[in-house]
Design an enzyme around this catalytic site. Structure first.
Site, mmCIF file in Angstrom:
data_model
loop_
_atom_site.group_PDB
_atom_site.id
_atom_site.type_symbol
_atom_site.label_atom_id
_atom_site.label_comp_id
_atom_site.label_asym_id
_atom_site.label_seq_id
_atom_site.Cartn_x
_atom_site.Cartn_y
_atom_site.Cartn_z
ATOM 1 N N CYS A 25 132.039 49.910 126.543
ATOM 2 C CA CYS A 25 132.505 49.382 125.263
ATOM 3 C C CYS A 25 133.131 50.470 124.395
ATOM 4 O O CYS A 25 133.839 50.165 123.435
ATOM 5 C CB CYS A 25 131.364 48.710 124.508
ATOM 6 S SG CYS A 25 129.917 49.744 124.270
ATOM 7 N N MET A 70 122.477 45.305 128.922
ATOM 8 C CA MET A 70 122.555 45.308 127.471
ATOM 9 C C MET A 70 121.883 44.069 126.885
ATOM 10 O O MET A 70 121.238 44.135 125.834
ATOM 11 C CB MET A 70 124.014 45.390 127.011
ATOM 12 C CG MET A 70 124.167 45.677 125.530
ATOM 13 S SD MET A 70 125.875 45.933 124.986
ATOM 14 C CE MET A 70 126.213 47.528 125.697
ATOM 15 N N GLY A 71 122.004 42.946 127.596
ATOM 16 C CA GLY A 71 121.297 41.749 127.152
ATOM 17 C C GLY A 71 119.800 41.960 127.175
ATOM 18 O O GLY A 71 119.073 41.495 126.283
ATOM 19 N N GLY A 127 122.595 40.789 131.299
ATOM 20 C CA GLY A 127 122.644 42.068 132.003
ATOM 21 C C GLY A 127 121.767 43.097 131.328
ATOM 22 O O GLY A 127 120.857 42.760 130.559
ATOM 23 N N SER A 130 129.108 60.007 122.887
ATOM 24 C CA SER A 130 128.856 58.612 122.552
ATOM 25 C C SER A 130 129.008 58.365 121.057
ATOM 26 O O SER A 130 128.936 59.299 120.242
ATOM 27 C CB SER A 130 127.443 58.209 122.983
ATOM 28 O OG SER A 130 127.304 58.272 124.379
#
Length: 431
Positions: A50, A194-195, A192, A109
């Protein structure tokens, strides 16, 4: 052979460009195949998250390879190559390695020290290896990057108290909700990794009801069981959105999962139920899962990566970051030494092959004179001649490796190949 990285990240490009450049998982095999199909690209790994889209490649020639990678990115983003110049970055050899090591350590990041990127680095290499586009150089580079990330987190305080994209996103969404998540209805679109992080966070915050929608029903079921939530069937997504206070989207879908029509219909359902509270859509996916036009829908609050970016706590600074960067530089130097040693290995191998061929030919030439020897005597002659060859080659081999470690030794290796006609040896061995 040169190592290159070309890419864009959250510092160099805006969200809309990153979205166009993004390589979803289902498009990755085709993307990798097209990259290694370029004339000068030997190996390729795509790191698409992302916050960044980066191509790591080993190329046969530096400048032509660089132009090919830049052209590939420009074509994917549907942008003129010259317009992309100011929005992308590129590094080569040890600087490319240092960049990846910094990425894996969380130094590059949006939230400094976050851990998820280390797993994404590993997954990108595994995907490329599975497609056959990552071989000796890039597999070595990415494995070392994973180790560097682990070392930085173990040896420094870089990850102490560090948030993740999910944490910052939930914080922003909570502000838009106008109050805590406790007791509210949360819909997770995507099951996934991140979920899963999102699920843990909202459960810890006391969400009243958790629902999970995912293209894979099995993954949705597993996450729902973990959170004590329920699975939303494919045809019930609109109703689930209408019933939620907060929707968090984290899928890898190439097109919006929540399009404008679905959100408008969900909003109408809420109004019909006399629910005037804001519907907050937190979109942490890349490409975006929520149609950007939804931002204009009354009563709907869209929080995307750009919003998270604006408030992200960049974490620790100062001495901790400096210590982490020292580790990155040390590891980059180590990788450079390996690449230099690797560059002279074919010369050393061909030199030894030639010497062994000379030894064997001489023994064959003297076969008649040696015919009276018994087996023990023959073994002694074999050992003696091998020992002479190894002794003669030991010093130049060690010396060439030492020079390669310090300077690369390309000139010395070329001179050695010329003096001993090693290219002829290599050609003969290939036929």
């Amino acid at each position: 052979m040169s190592l290159l990285v070309v890419g864009c990240n959250h510092r160099s490009a805006d969200l809309s460009l990153l979205e166009r450049l993004a390589v979803p998982a289902d498009e990755l095999p085709k993307a990798l195949k097209s990259l290694v199909g370029l004339e000068h690209v030997q190996e390729a790994v795509v790191l698409s998250t992302c916050n960044r889209v980066e191509i790591y490649a080993s190329v046969s020639r530096f400048h032509p390879g660089l132009q090919e990678l830049r052209g590939w990115l420009a074509e994917r983003g549907d942008i003129h190559p010259q317009d992309l110049d100011d929005l992308q970055y590129s590094y080569h050899d040890d600087r490319a390695a240092a960049h990846l090591f910094a990425v894996a350590a969380g130094l590059d990041s949006m939230v400094v020290g976050e851990r998820q990127i280390a797993m994404q680095v590993k997954q990108s290499m595994e995907a490329a290896r599975g497609e056959g586009s990552a071989r000796r150089m890039l597999q070595r580079l990415f494995r070392q990057a994973v180790r560097v990330g682990r070392r930085v987190r173990n040896d420094t305080a870089i990850a102490r108290g560090a948030s993740s994209m999910v944490d910052v996103g939930i914080d922003v969404a909570t502000e838009r909700l106008g109050g805590p998540i406790a007791g509210r209805n949360v819909l997770l679109v995507g099951a996934g990794k991140m979920g899963g992080l999102t699920a843990s966070r909202v459960v810890d915050e006391g969400a009243g009801h958790v629902a999970v929608w995912n293209r894979s029903a099995d993954k949705a079921q597993r996450l729902a069981l973990r959170t004590g939530g329920v699975v939303v069937e494919a045809g019930d997504l609109e109703c689930a959105v209408a019933s939620a206070d907060l929707v968090v989207c984290t899928t890898g879908a190439p097109e919006p999962v929540l399009d404008l029509d679905l959100v408008l219909a969900a909003r109408q359902q809420r109004l019909a139920a006399r629910d005037a509270s804001p519907l907050v859509l937190l979109d942490l996916a890349m490409p975006r899962n929520v149609d950007p036009r939804c931002e204009d829908v009354a009563g709907v609050e869209v929080v995307d990566i750009a919003d998270v970016r604006a408030v992200a706590d960049r974490g620790v600074t100062g001495e901790v970051v400096a210590a982490a960067r020292d580790i990155v530089e040390e590891e980059a130097a180590r990788f450079l030494a390996w690449t230099r040693a690797s560059a002279v290995e074919p010369t050393i191998r061909d030199l030894r092959r030639q010497a062994e061929q000379v030894r064997a030919d001489e023994l064959d030439r003297l076969a008649g004179k040696l015919s009276t020897l018994d087996d023990r005597q023959r073994e002694a002659v074999e050992a003696l001649t091998r020992g002479i060859v190894n002794t003669l080659l030991h010093t130049p081999t060690v010396r060439l490796k030492e020079l390669a470690d310090r300077t690369g030794a390309h000139d010395q290796a070329d001179a050695l190949r010329d003096l001993f006609a090693l290219d002829d040896v290599a050609s003969d061995s290939d036929t």
